[in-house]
Design a protein around this motif. Structure first.
Motif, PDB file in Angstrom:
ATOM      1  N   GLY B 359      32.243  11.582  39.751  1.00  0.00           N
ATOM      2  CA  GLY B 359      31.215  10.571  39.513  1.00  0.00           C
ATOM      3  C   GLY B 359      29.809  11.112  39.594  1.00  0.00           C
ATOM      4  N   ARG B 360      29.660  12.454  39.597  1.00  0.00           N
ATOM      5  CA  ARG B 360      28.334  13.026  39.764  1.00  0.00           C
ATOM      6  C   ARG B 360      27.795  13.677  38.490  1.00  0.00           C
ATOM      7  N   GLY B 361      28.431  13.321  37.372  1.00  0.00           N
ATOM      8  CA  GLY B 361      27.959  13.858  36.099  1.00  0.00           C
ATOM      9  C   GLY B 361      26.619  13.252  35.709  1.00  0.00           C
ATOM     10  N   VAL B 362      25.925  13.895  34.794  1.00  0.00           N
ATOM     11  CA  VAL B 362      24.599  13.418  34.379  1.00  0.00           C
ATOM     12  C   VAL B 362      24.550  13.208  32.869  1.00  0.00           C
ATOM     13  N   GLY B 363      23.449  12.616  32.422  1.00  0.00           N
ATOM     14  CA  GLY B 363      23.284  12.370  30.992  1.00  0.00           C
ATOM     15  C   GLY B 363      23.791  10.994  30.625  1.00  0.00           C
ATOM     16  N   PRO B 364      23.823  10.695  29.327  1.00  0.00           N
ATOM     17  CA  PRO B 364      24.218   9.350  28.907  1.00  0.00           C
ATOM     18  C   PRO B 364      25.673   9.079  29.262  1.00  0.00           C
ATOM     19  N   SER B 365      25.935   7.848  29.585  1.00  0.00           N
ATOM     20  CA  SER B 365      27.295   7.460  29.922  1.00  0.00           C
ATOM     21  C   SER B 365      28.024   7.092  28.628  1.00  0.00           C
ATOM     22  N   VAL B 366      29.088   7.821  28.329  1.00  0.00           N
ATOM     23  CA  VAL B 366      29.883   7.532  27.129  1.00  0.00           C
ATOM     24  C   VAL B 366      31.225   6.988  27.577  1.00  0.00           C
ATOM     25  N   GLU B 367      31.542   5.804  27.151  1.00  0.00           N
ATOM     26  CA  GLU B 367      32.751   5.098  27.576  1.00  0.00           C
ATOM     27  C   GLU B 367      32.874   5.083  29.103  1.00  0.00           C
ATOM     28  N   GLY B 368      31.743   4.806  29.763  1.00  0.00           N
ATOM     29  CA  GLY B 368      31.763   4.586  31.206  1.00  0.00           C
ATOM     30  C   GLY B 368      31.642   5.816  32.080  1.00  0.00           C
ATOM     31  N   VAL B 369      31.658   6.996  31.506  1.00  0.00           N
ATOM     32  CA  VAL B 369      31.568   8.207  32.330  1.00  0.00           C
ATOM     33  C   VAL B 369      30.420   9.077  31.836  1.00  0.00           C
ATOM     34  N   ARG B 370      29.672   9.625  32.809  1.00  0.00           N
ATOM     35  CA  ARG B 370      28.665  10.625  32.440  1.00  0.00           C
ATOM     36  C   ARG B 370      29.323  11.985  32.515  1.00  0.00           C
ATOM     37  N   ARG B 371      29.437  12.632  31.364  1.00  0.00           N
ATOM     38  CA  ARG B 371      30.041  13.963  31.364  1.00  0.00           C
ATOM     39  C   ARG B 371      28.993  14.994  30.993  1.00  0.00           C
ATOM     40  N   GLY B 372      28.385  15.564  32.023  1.00  0.00           N
ATOM     41  CA  GLY B 372      27.404  16.613  31.803  1.00  0.00           C
ATOM     42  C   GLY B 372      26.930  17.143  33.132  1.00  0.00           C
ATOM     43  N   VAL B 373      26.530  18.399  33.154  1.00  0.00           N
ATOM     44  CA  VAL B 373      25.925  18.974  34.349  1.00  0.00           C
ATOM     45  C   VAL B 373      24.623  19.626  33.907  1.00  0.00           C
ATOM     46  N   TYR B 374      23.695  19.780  34.834  1.00  0.00           N
ATOM     47  CA  TYR B 374      22.428  20.395  34.460  1.00  0.00           C
ATOM     48  C   TYR B 374      22.535  21.919  34.476  1.00  0.00           C
TER      49      TYR B 374
END
Lengths: 227, 664, 256
Positions: B359-374
């Protein structure tokens, strides 16, 4: 001679011919303009300059070079224009220029205008020298086949209609020369960035000189500054 | 087939065809094999017809080389010209054991690194040969005019890549793949001009034709006219790339597919290690549900960028600049202090997934999950200055900004792993021949050289090695043992294949259902990504194995494909490819479930040591080769399951000894 | 945002084409241009209509597959960007865009926005290679290459063969494409033995395909996604003159 023929048949070869003849014609317009500046020195200088040009070797040598150049320049261009038209049979509904300039895109219009100018200019001030030829001139004067250059020129250009025609034609010539002179450098293989920038400056300077000189002469005549 | 070099006894556990490994010291094995193989008389070569499918590095180099040798070659690609094959998109470089940098590299070291990097799931003899011919690749490419990076003295430059301790990677800015492909393409075009190769662009292979147990041709569809026809040959080589698009979203080109290898599989070629896929850690994250593909950003970014996510999930929606240093979790530096942000691809990828699943991903939430890291360059800018950072990464930053609209100097880049390469492929012996005599498989399409994980800059090396320097010899050996010609496409096998291809096309067009091809592909891809992607579990795979046949059944009942089969029909092309992915995915999951260990890119959550992959060499030191058992040509259109047979090729390590990877 | 498209539709090579208007009601600024077309196509397919055919593959701006005219600009308004990398944030709500295929006699329309660019392959076949059979290459470092030559060669070699230069050129000329390949090879020592013949043959091949000639407008350079310079064309011209007028016929001859 086959290699010359195949050279001519290729687009790059034709372009090179158009460029080289263009260079000769540019030289012609430049020297012609410089010669015509004699009009500011008065009738004697102008007429003796005209007589000089009528020495047979100069007259016919010049006519051969300019005539051949003109024929090849026009012929080559027409061949290229036909090929270009065939290269895109169906055009775009929308087309937005990116880097091409007014100068580059109007070559196909300025070219014919310059050609008409060239022909009319011959009819104005040259063909009258030959008995029985057509002359577009209010009052063409000559002695023993040598035209009275100063009077013929000032008489013609003191007419505001003719003067306007010459000014417009020279503006077209300027547009044509500017892109032509710069483009010719690339066609003949000049590829360095610095050299091309220099070529552009030289092209602009030459254009300005030729067109400026011609228009100055025209204005001088129509405003009766030289008589 | 020549028997004289089946020197290594095939162990009893393996019930497939001999894999023809050479015997004797590995250093001289390929040289000796080249001598023992038969040759085709130059005057007879033009009598042999060879079909090459695919025009990437492997296909184009093979077609050009075989054409130069005088064979009658037909080369096929689905793109409009052979120059567009996906090899073109490779950025990083190509490895070769030239040791130009005098840093201790050697053929043996490249071999060693590749076996170890492949996590001991590749064949030693194949890998050694790859390392050995790597040096010839560079010579060949330079002679063709490939503009590799150079030093001021005019000699070739190298860089270290993917964590290698020696600088053996040759590169051409960020376009090494393009430049190498254009080299192979120019060699291919030269042969086309000479008439030794006939090129068939916009032509898709839709079936392999096997006559009397040998590969004798292919059935194709002309993608512009829709005409289905066949080509006969004395041998067929597939260089059709990998299957990462089974995940729908990958860094592969949109057209990449499993169709040719899958059809060959259904005709009897065994498929090896389909679960070995590589996930690349630094790709631009998904921006929305419409996303069509993922873009890879060079791994070199991790040399200076620091990877982090917020410690507290509540901070994930905030602007990164507002998150205090103390509230950031530089998880790679924390978990792997000695390698930090430069941890290997698989480890960095999994760590990013864990952070986002947490649950600590960043960026836009796509289908309820933020999938990205800095991936943050703020420290690098502070340390090196903006000009130095821009010098190194400027073009990558521009590319990132073009796609995301964000300036990496202002806001940290966002990254997420994406499927990138597939190590699995059709099983081949040392001669690159599949289980069907006369069918050869080259480049990414085969399984042979990378084991469970591919090292950076080794894909280009393998494609070119196979095409320029291996296949031309091994194919000759095969051709020398058979008589050329004696068959044409009126043979029943060709007519049957054409009928089946046409029937499948008609079927796809006749369903006229409600769902688009892409919607099936997306659903399959998401499912595969969730359960057969970076981390896999027995339960997840079992659920997916149950779901795939259902989805496949729905596809064959409810897909909509507009237009007709007698025209350029891109939906129809996609539909055929997705139908094959829907069959292939099942074998891939089955392979992943059967391999109850973690190795390389295959991470089974059940088998780990505190987050590190736990290999099981006692039970799984083998290549898994799957044999198709369903009907040959017709698609599996119902809800029935594929139940392939598993054959295990034991892997013996005489030179590189088992060791556990550790990056802590 | 909302985008209105006027798209060229043509069902086959010999079919008559026309513009068709489509509304894209909910376009996200983060979409790529092709993703917007994907969404439109899915809608068309669901309605049982033929989707708009356009060429694409890598979607990373390197394979050269994609490309069409957007409001009279090859690859659209963003410099150095192929249409697959062009994002909708470049446009604004309510924009009306006209999409047309590359237009040239040598690039016949295959369907909708797809054209046949095989003429480029034939130009390469005429001489866009260095004749080196596999295995015959010398040790790679035996021929040093000046770094500036290697860099210039690379700049030209970056061409992706997309055809935007032809599409944008007022004369439908392939000079930039041809000159780029010539510069790539002729600037390297490896390319010298065949330099003259290569230059002559590729220019002739370009003419045979029916492309127009170059009048130095430089529109090609402006839309080239790889920024290839028109100065390469000047080098091509120079090489052609040298090859045809100032060299003996056997000089630099090659296999036929």
């Amino acid at each position: 001679m086959n290699f010359l023929l195949s050279f001519w048949r290729s687009t790059v070869g034709t372009k090179v011919v158009v460029a080289v003849t263009g260079l000769l014609l540019l030289g012609f317009t430049l020297f012609h303009m410089i010669g015509n500046l004699q009009v500011f020195s008065g009738p004697e200088e102008m007429d003796s300059y005209g007589a000089f040009l009528h020495k047979p070797e100069i007259l016919w040598g010049g006519r051969a070079v300019v005539g051949t150049s003109m024929v090849l320049h026009v012929w080559g261009t027409m061949k290229l224009v036909r090929q270009t038209a065939a290269a895109r049979p169906e055009g775009y509904r929308k087309w937005t220029a990116q880097a091409s300039t007014f100068y580059s895109r109007t070559m196909k219009f300025t070219g014919p205008i310059v050609l008409i100018y060239f022909v009319v200019h011959l009819l104005n001030l040259t063909t009258g020298a030959e008995p029985g030829h057509i002359a577009l001139h209010p009052n063409y004067l000559q002695t023993n086949g040598v035209p009275k250059a100063f009077e013929n020129l000032t008489a013609l250009l003191s007419n505001p209609l003719w003067a306007s025609f010459y000014i417009v034609a020279n503006l077209a010539l300027g547009v044509h020369l500017f892109h032509g002179a710069y483009s010719m450098c690339k066609t003949l293989g000049l590829s360095g960035q610095r050299q091309l920038r220099l070529a552009r400056v030289i092209a602009a300077a030459l254009t300005f000189t030729v067109v400026g000189g011609n228009i100055a002469i025209t204005l001088a005549c129509v405003l009766q500054l030289v008589k | 087939m020549s028997q004289n070099h089946e020197t290594t006894e095939t162990p009893a556990a393996w019930d497939g065809p001999a894999y023809k490994l050479p015997e004797g010291p590995i250093q001289t094995a390929w040289t000796e094999r080249k001598f023992s193989m038969k040759l085709v008389n130059p005057a007879n070569r033009r009598k042999y017809t060879v079909i090459i499918v695919g025009s990437g590095l492997a296909g184009a180099s093979a077609a050009a080389t075989l054409g130069e040798l005088g064979y009658n070659v037909h080369c096929f690609c689905f793109q409009d010209t052979p120059r567009r094959a996906h090899s073109i998109a490779a950025q990083g470089g190509v490895n070769a054991a030239k040791n130009y940098q005098n840093d201790g590299d050697s053929v043996y070291r490249l071999f060693y690194d590749t076996v170890k990097g492949g996590d001991f799931r590749s064949r030693e003899a194949n890998v050694y040969r790859l390392a050995e011919v790597s040096v010839n690749i560079i010579d060949q490419a330079v002679a063709q005019g490939v503009p590799f990076a150079r030093e001021y003295g005019g000699l070739l430059a190298n860089r270290s890549f993917g964590g290698a301790q020696v600088s053996r990677t040759f590169y051409a800015r960020g376009q090494t793949g393009q430049q190498l492909l254009l080299g192979a393409y120019s060699a291919l075009e030269r042969q086309i001009a000479r008439g030794t190769v006939k090129m068939h662009p916009r032509t898709e292979m839709l079936d392999l034709v096997v006559v009397d147990g040998r590969a004798r041709g292919i059935t194709v569809r002309d993608l512009e006219t829709g005409k289905v026809s066949s080509y006969v040959a004395d041998a067929v080589a597939l260089g059709t790339g990998g299957y990462a698009n089974v995940f729908y979203l990958s860094t592969n080109a949109k057209g990449c597919n499993v169709t040719s290898t899958w059809r060959a599989h259904k005709r009897g070629a065994w498929f090896a290690n389909p679960c070995f896929t590589q996930i690349h850690p630094t790709c631009i994250p998904v921006a929305g549900s419409y996303q069509s593909k993922l873009t890879l950003m060079s791994e070199s970014l991790r040399n200076d960028g620091r990877v982090w996510v917020p410690k507290n999930p509540d901070n994930c929606g905030r602007h990164p600049g507002e998150i205090a240093e103390a509230d950031r979790d530089y998880y790679l530096e924390r978990k792997y202090p000695s390698f930090g942000n430069l941890s290997p691809r698989d480890i960095a990828s999994r760590a990013a997934k864990e952070a986002c699943d947490d649950g600590r991903g960043v960026g836009p939430s796509v289908e309820g999950v933020r999938r990205g890291v800095y991936l943050d360059f703020a420290d690098a800018v502070k340390r090196l200055g903006k000009p130095a950072v821009s010098e190194k990464y400027g073009n990558l930053f521009e590319m990132y900004q073009r796609i995301t609209g964000e300036d990496p100097y202002e806001v940290p880049m966002r990254m997420y792993p994406a499927p990138h390469y597939t190590m699995g492929g059709l099983w081949v012996d040392y001669q690159l021949q599949s289980t069907i005599p006369g069918l050869f498989v080259i480049g990414e399409a085969n399984f042979s050289d990378h084991g469970a994980n591919r090292l950076g800059a080794s894909a280009l090396m393998q494609g070119l090695a196979d095409g320029y320097f291996v296949l031309p010899f091994t194919l000759a050996d095969y051709l020398a043992g058979i008589k050329p010609g004696n068959l044409d496409t009126t043979h029943a096998a060709f007519k049957d294949a054409e009928r089946e291809v046409a029937a499948k096309t008609d079927k796809l067009l006749s369903i006229k259902g409600k769902r688009t091809v892409d919607s099936f592909h997306r659903e399959l891809g998401l499912m595969m990504w969730d359960t057969c992607g970076m981390a896999r579990t027995h339960e997840g795979l079992t659920a997916t194995l149950k779901r795939i046949p259902e989805l496949r059944e729905e596809f064959w009942k409810n897909v909509t494909v507009a237009g007709s089969g007698a025209e350029l029909n891109q939906s129809l092309e996609k539909a055929g490819r997705v139908a094959d992915f829907l069959e292939f995915a099942e074998t891939m999951c089955l392979d992943a479930r059967t391999r109850a260990e973690s190795c390389g890119g295959h991470f089974r959550t059940e088998y780990q040591d505190e987050g590190e992959a736990k290999r099981n060499d006692a039970e799984y030191s083998h290549a898994s080769a799957w044999e198709y058992t369903g009907s040959n040509g017709a698609p599996n259109a119902g809800g029935s399951q594929n139940t392939p047979n598993l054959h295990k090729e034991p892997l013996v390590f005489n030179y590189v000894h088992f060791a556990t990877r550790s990056y802590k | 945002m909302r985008i209105k498209l006027h798209v060229w539709r043509q069902s086959g090579r010999d079919a008559k084409g026309d513009f068709e208007t489509h509304e894209c009601p909910d376009v996200s600024e983060h979409m790529s241009f092709l993703e917007m077309l994907d969404v439109l196509n899915e809608r068309l397919e669901s309605a049982g209509k033929a989707p708009i055919a356009f060429e694409h593959d890598c979607r990373e701006g390197i394979c050269g597959s994609c490309g069409f005219m957007i409001n009279g600009q090859a690859h659209g308004p963003q410099p150095r960007t192929t249409v697959c990398q062009l994002h909708m944030r470049t446009f604004k709500d309510g924009d009306e865009l006209t999409l047309e295929p590359w237009r040239a006699k040598a690039f016949p329309v295959v369907r909708d926005l797809v054209v046949d660019r095989s003429a480029f392959d034939r130009i390469i076949q005429a001489g866009g290679y260095i004749s080196t059979n596999t295995g015959s290459a010398p040790e790679a470092n035996s021929v040093p290459v000046r770094k500036d030559s290697a860099d210039k060669s690379f700049d030209a070699a970056a061409c992706i063969g997309c055809g935007a230069c032809v599409a944008m050129c007022p004369n439908a000329s392939a000079s930039l494409f041809t000159a780029a390949k010539l510069a790539h090879m002729n600037l390297l020592p490896q390319g010298q033995p065949e330099r003259l013949v290569r230059g002559e043959r590729m220019v002739v091949a370009m003419d045979v395909e029916g492309f127009g000639h170059c009048t130095n407008h430089s529109d090609c350079e402006a839309v080239c996604p790889k920024g290839i310079s028109v100065t390469n064309i000047a080098m091509m011209n120079r090489g052609f003159v040298e090859a045809t007028l100032f060299s003996s016929p056997r000089e630099g001859s090659t296999e036929d």
